[in-house]
Structures are given as structure tokens and as C-alpha cells.
Design an enzyme around this catalytic site. Sequence first.
Site, PDB file in Angstrom:
ATOM      1  N   LYS A 101       0.837  -1.211   0.000  1.00  0.00           N
ATOM      2  CA  LYS A 101       0.000   0.000   0.000  1.00  0.00           C
ATOM      3  C   LYS A 101       0.870   1.258   0.000  1.00  0.00           C
ATOM      4  O   LYS A 101       0.656   2.170  -0.806  1.00  0.00           O
ATOM      5  CB  LYS A 101      -0.898   0.005   1.252  1.00  0.00           C
ATOM      6  CG  LYS A 101      -1.571   1.336   1.508  1.00  0.00           C
ATOM      7  CD  LYS A 101      -2.477   1.304   2.722  1.00  0.00           C
ATOM      8  CE  LYS A 101      -1.822   1.620   4.033  1.00  0.00           C
ATOM      9  NZ  LYS A 101      -1.596   3.047   4.322  1.00  0.00           N
ATOM     10  N   ASN A 102       1.834   1.296   0.916  1.00  0.00           N
ATOM     11  CA  ASN A 102       2.585   2.537   1.069  1.00  0.00           C
ATOM     12  C   ASN A 102       3.650   2.729  -0.005  1.00  0.00           C
ATOM     13  O   ASN A 102       4.364   3.729  -0.014  1.00  0.00           O
ATOM     14  CB  ASN A 102       3.166   2.637   2.482  1.00  0.00           C
ATOM     15  CG  ASN A 102       2.058   2.928   3.489  1.00  0.00           C
ATOM     16  OD1 ASN A 102       0.962   3.364   3.106  1.00  0.00           O
ATOM     17  ND2 ASN A 102       2.315   2.669   4.755  1.00  0.00           N
ATOM     18  N   CYS A 112      -5.412   7.705   9.270  1.00  0.00           N
ATOM     19  CA  CYS A 112      -5.611   7.074  10.573  1.00  0.00           C
ATOM     20  C   CYS A 112      -5.197   8.040  11.682  1.00  0.00           C
ATOM     21  O   CYS A 112      -4.212   8.769  11.557  1.00  0.00           O
ATOM     22  CB  CYS A 112      -4.778   5.806  10.672  1.00  0.00           C
ATOM     23  SG  CYS A 112      -5.421   4.453   9.663  1.00  0.00           S
ATOM     24  N   ARG A 151      -0.152  14.370  13.669  1.00  0.00           N
ATOM     25  CA  ARG A 151       0.491  14.084  12.372  1.00  0.00           C
ATOM     26  C   ARG A 151       0.617  15.408  11.628  1.00  0.00           C
ATOM     27  O   ARG A 151      -0.111  15.679  10.678  1.00  0.00           O
ATOM     28  CB  ARG A 151      -0.325  13.065  11.575  1.00  0.00           C
ATOM     29  CG  ARG A 151      -0.422  11.713  12.266  1.00  0.00           C
ATOM     30  CD  ARG A 151      -1.140  10.676  11.427  1.00  0.00           C
ATOM     31  NE  ARG A 151      -0.242   9.981  10.506  1.00  0.00           N
ATOM     32  CZ  ARG A 151      -0.643   9.062   9.636  1.00  0.00           C
ATOM     33  NH1 ARG A 151      -1.913   8.739   9.550  1.00  0.00           N
ATOM     34  NH2 ARG A 151       0.217   8.470   8.836  1.00  0.00           N
ATOM     35  N   ARG A 164      -9.107  -0.655   3.727  1.00  0.00           N
ATOM     36  CA  ARG A 164      -8.260   0.437   3.230  1.00  0.00           C
ATOM     37  C   ARG A 164      -6.872  -0.075   2.857  1.00  0.00           C
ATOM     38  O   ARG A 164      -6.240   0.451   1.945  1.00  0.00           O
ATOM     39  CB  ARG A 164      -8.099   1.514   4.313  1.00  0.00           C
ATOM     40  CG  ARG A 164      -9.332   2.318   4.557  1.00  0.00           C
ATOM     41  CD  ARG A 164      -9.032   3.466   5.475  1.00  0.00           C
ATOM     42  NE  ARG A 164      -8.000   4.336   4.881  1.00  0.00           N
ATOM     43  CZ  ARG A 164      -7.653   5.499   5.370  1.00  0.00           C
ATOM     44  NH1 ARG A 164      -8.225   5.961   6.460  1.00  0.00           N
ATOM     45  NH2 ARG A 164      -6.726   6.212   4.787  1.00  0.00           N
TER      46      ARG A 164
HETATM   47  N1  EPU Z   1       6.090  14.457  11.571  1.00  0.00           N
HETATM   48  C1  EPU Z   1       6.229  15.784  11.899  1.00  0.00           C
HETATM   49  N2  EPU Z   1       6.058  16.714  10.921  1.00  0.00           N
HETATM   50  C2  EPU Z   1       5.772  16.380   9.641  1.00  0.00           C
HETATM   51  C3  EPU Z   1       5.650  15.017   9.301  1.00  0.00           C
HETATM   52  C4  EPU Z   1       5.814  14.082  10.301  1.00  0.00           C
HETATM   53  O1  EPU Z   1       6.462  16.108  13.044  1.00  0.00           O
HETATM   54  O2  EPU Z   1       5.643  17.297   8.806  1.00  0.00           O
HETATM   55  C5  EPU Z   1       6.232  13.430  12.615  1.00  0.00           C
HETATM   56  C6  EPU Z   1       4.949  12.631  12.845  1.00  0.00           C
HETATM   57  O3  EPU Z   1       4.069  13.308  13.714  1.00  0.00           O
HETATM   58  C7  EPU Z   1       5.464  11.342  13.433  1.00  0.00           C
HETATM   59  C8  EPU Z   1       6.822  11.186  12.776  1.00  0.00           C
HETATM   60  O4  EPU Z   1       7.145  12.449  12.195  1.00  0.00           O
HETATM   61  O5  EPU Z   1       5.645  11.478  14.820  1.00  0.00           O
HETATM   62  C9  EPU Z   1       6.907  10.131  11.706  1.00  0.00           C
HETATM   63  O6  EPU Z   1       5.786  10.167  10.853  1.00  0.00           O
HETATM   64  P1  EPU Z   1       5.917   9.976   9.278  1.00  0.00           P
HETATM   65  O7  EPU Z   1       5.785  11.321   8.665  1.00  0.00           O
HETATM   66  O8  EPU Z   1       7.089   9.138   8.957  1.00  0.00           O
HETATM   67  O9  EPU Z   1       4.604   9.160   9.000  1.00  0.00           O
HETATM   68  P2  EPU Z   1       3.756   9.297   7.697  1.00  0.00           P
HETATM   69  O10 EPU Z   1       4.707   9.560   6.597  1.00  0.00           O
HETATM   70  O11 EPU Z   1       2.598  10.177   7.926  1.00  0.00           O
HETATM   71  C10 EPU Z   1       3.974   6.801   6.951  1.00  0.00           C
HETATM   72  C11 EPU Z   1       3.002   5.704   6.656  1.00  0.00           C
HETATM   73  C12 EPU Z   1       2.395   5.210   7.961  1.00  0.00           C
HETATM   74  C13 EPU Z   1       3.506   4.747   8.877  1.00  0.00           C
HETATM   75  C14 EPU Z   1       4.525   5.872   9.089  1.00  0.00           C
HETATM   76  C15 EPU Z   1       5.727   5.468   9.900  1.00  0.00           C
HETATM   77  C16 EPU Z   1       2.135   6.305   4.499  1.00  0.00           C
HETATM   78  C17 EPU Z   1       0.988   6.784   3.696  1.00  0.00           C
HETATM   79  N3  EPU Z   1       1.943   6.198   5.813  1.00  0.00           N
HETATM   80  O12 EPU Z   1       3.194   7.828   7.560  1.00  0.00           O
HETATM   81  O13 EPU Z   1       1.572   4.109   7.620  1.00  0.00           O
HETATM   82  O14 EPU Z   1       2.982   4.387  10.126  1.00  0.00           O
HETATM   83  O15 EPU Z   1       4.987   6.336   7.809  1.00  0.00           O
HETATM   84  O16 EPU Z   1       6.373   4.402   9.309  1.00  0.00           O
HETATM   85  O17 EPU Z   1       3.188   5.989   3.958  1.00  0.00           O
HETATM   86  C18 EPU Z   1      -0.380   2.804   7.652  1.00  0.00           C
HETATM   87  O18 EPU Z   1      -0.030   2.354   6.553  1.00  0.00           O
HETATM   88  O19 EPU Z   1      -1.340   2.318   8.304  1.00  0.00           O
HETATM   89  C19 EPU Z   1       0.349   3.929   8.233  1.00  0.00           C
HETATM   90  C20 EPU Z   1      -0.133   4.659   9.228  1.00  0.00           C
END
Ligand code: EPU
Length: 408
Positions: free
Chosen positions: A27-28, A104, A109, A387
Site C-alpha cells: 500500500k505505502n 488514521c 500528524r 483500506r
Molecule cells: N512528523 C512531523 N512533521 C511532519 C511530518 C511528520 O512532526 O511534517 C512526525 C509525525 O508526527 C510522526 C513522525 O514524524 O511522529 C513520523 O511520521 P511519518 O511522517 O514518517 O509518517 P507518515 O509519513 O505520515 C507513513 C506511513 C504510515 C507509517 C509511518 C511510519 C504512508 C501513507 N503512511 O506515515 O503508515 O505508520 O509512515 O512508518 O506511507 C499505515 O499504513 O497504516 C500507516 C499509518
Amino acid sequence: MNKSKFVIEGLGRKKALSGTIAVRGAKNAILKALAASILFEDEVEFKNVPEIEDVRRMRELLVGLKQNPELHRDIAERLRASIVLTGPVLARYGEVTFPFPGGCVLGERPIDLFLDGYRAMGAEIVENDGLFIIKGKLRGAHIFFPFVSVTATETLMLAATLAEGRTILENAAMEPEIDSLAGYLNTCGAHIDGAGTPTLKIEGGGILRANGRPYITPPDRIETGSFLILAALAGHDVKIVDCEPKHSAALLSLLARAGIKFEIGESSISLRQGLTLPQAVSVRTHEYPGFPTDLQATMAVFLTQAEGEATILETIFDGRFRYAEDLARMGADIEVLNPHKVRIRGPRALSAQELEGPDLRAGLAYILAATVAEGTSVVNNAYIIDRGYLAIEERLSKLGLNIKREQI
Ligand code: EPU
């Protein structure tokens, strides 16, 4: 939306599941690759695509973008990966409008890393009525991420591909999905160096061309991990195929420590269970290649059935233990010590309950909990599981689990 729920007949302590289960495309990975199609002049073909709900939403967003550089608000507010589109749209069209992305609920986030990145690349940001309007011709920049973020790394990598000059992204995420995407873009004319390491160097250039080369979605390592945990909990002879074992190294090392025996093939992992109880092992989530936060809830279910006491330290998100109360209702000995730490003592017999997953990954963890429980459980809101997991009931049925989807 078609509302449905899963009804699962628990196996209790019986190790009854056996057979082969295939892992689908990640998915990701596919969500980001679909977003990257904006960087192309020609058509891009995608292979090994899981037809899951999030992929449908991303397609709808892409169709909407054909009219103007604005993300469909209702959809983007429900899909975190929608933010990844902003990079390629801004880089290609010089502007993009989008709402704060949903997805989610896992605690905070924020999107500050994206906005800081766009500013560093020369764009201007206006916030109006809950919408971000970003404009500017992007130029390369040196960006150091104060936190590691998967989607911020991907988004700015995509933006930099069409920006003028060189971009350096430091403290970048190293998830294999990033490597897979960069590798594909490079075959289509991009110049991205260092994917899979903390430093990415991107030479911006012209629009990309696929020239008939397809993007092949890599196997989903979270699905692989969930099936491994399921097999460890309730399987006696389960083979997981079409996976990439090296992407599951962190989980496999913990399972080995817990006493689970497995055999690793080139694209398969087989588990053959003995009768001994697994031992409790403490877990600390970490960016790749560490233990993925997306397997944290499923691992908690595993620990309810393991001998001894263990803790899970969640280092990525601050709201990812919402499942704990439901597992406790089922009979688990689980205590949330603080927003980042739970303690689990096992083994405890679980009893069937009516459940509803607070997020996609916890939803799947509930299916696992229902599998090892005594009695028939109901997992409501199948949509949240759909999803990310394709026809999960059909695939788990083939291993011998009595799981049915019922319309509400
Ligand atoms: N963060 C910030 N500022 C930002 C972006 C992120 O502070 O601008 C923080 C977040 O709050 C968090 C940390 O950085 O504490 C890491 O979050 P990250 O940005 O890596 O998460 P994401 O990119 O929103 C992706 C996956 C998630 C997975 C996380 C961590 C996708 C679409 N989602 O989310 O997947 O948990 O990386 O590996 O790629 C899922 O598939 O169910 C899912 C939640």
C-alpha cells in the site's frame, strides 16, 4: 459506502492454521508511485497493484487533478498519503491547493516538514479557510529534516525531481518503498542518488518518460509481518509467499528471540510450530530498518500469548495504544504506562468480543486477537481494514480460519 463487518470463529489455543498465503503489493509503495505519475509526460503502467480502498481514493484524487491543481477536499481529508501529491503537482504546475491531510488517527500528524521544505525550495504558502495554497517555481535546496518522516522524504524527493538544480535531503527516511520508487524514477530519467540511506541527492531536471516501462509494486512488508505474527500465534505449518524476507528482518529477529522457528526462502518464509510457548520479547518501534510502528498492535496481540512480561515502546506516534482497552476487555493483561509505553504479561486466554479497530493496523490486530480467542468475535467497520488489506477474509479462510464478511 458498503458497510460490513467480519465474524470470526476463534481457535483458542489450537494451532490450526496451515497452507500458503501470498503477500500483495505494498500500500505505502503504490500510493506514492501513483502520486509520482504526475511527474511523467506519458502514461505509466502499474503492476502488482492491490485493489484496496486507499488505492481507489488516490486514483480519484488523480482524476480530479486533471482539471486543476487542487486536491479534492473530502478525499484528501481522509487520506494521509494525499499529501504526497502536493510535491509533484507543485513541481509540475507551479501551484497546488490542498487541505490538511487526514488518515488514521495515530496522535499528532503535522505537516510542518513539508511546508518548511517547500519554503526552502522557494515556494510561497498561504493558508485560507483550512486550505493551503502553495505557489512558486521550485529550485533545489539543502534540507535537513529535524525528524525522520516517510511521506515528507517521498514528497520532497518527488518535488525535487522537477525542481531547478540540486536538492539534498538529510536525515531522510530509509523505508524500502522509497528505494523502490527512486529506482523506478531513475530508469525514467530522474537523477536520485542515495535512496535507502539517510542522505538523498537529487539533480532536478525535465519531465520524466516511462516509455512503456511499468512500475512494479514491491511486496507489502507490513502484510508480510502481520501474516508472520498470525502464523506464529495460530499456525502449525504456514508458508508466506511473494514476500521480500529481508524487509522483515527486525520482526524476524524478535520472533527468533521469542523462540519461533522459521525457514527463509528467496521470496517466502515458512513457519513450523512446535508445542512450546513463545517467550515474551520487548519491542521498540523505530524507522526502517527498525521494528515498524505499523506492526506494533499486531505484536501486542502476540505478546498476550507469550510467556512472561514485555514492554512495547512506541517511538514514532503518540496515540497508537488505543487498542489496549479492547485487548484488556478480551482478557489480556495489558497496561498503558504512558502514551509511548505499554506493558503486557502473558500468556492470557482471550475471550470473544465485539470489536472495532481504531485504525487500519489495529483493525488487523483485532482479527488476530479474535483468531486466538475462545468463541465468535465480531470486528466491525471492515472498511478501515479494507483500506489496506485486500479481501482479507478470503485469504485467511484459505488457511483454515472461519472468517466471514457480513453486510450491516
Ligand atoms: N512528523 C512531523 N512533521 C511532519 C511530518 C511528520 O512532526 O511534517 C512526525 C509525525 O508526527 C510522526 C513522525 O514524524 O511522529 C513520523 O511520521 P511519518 O511522517 O514518517 O509518517 P507518515 O509519513 O505520515 C507513513 C506511513 C504510515 C507509517 C509511518 C511510519 C504512508 C501513507 N503512511 O506515515 O503508515 O505508520 O509512515 O512508518 O506511507 C499505515 O499504513 O497504516 C500507516 C499509518
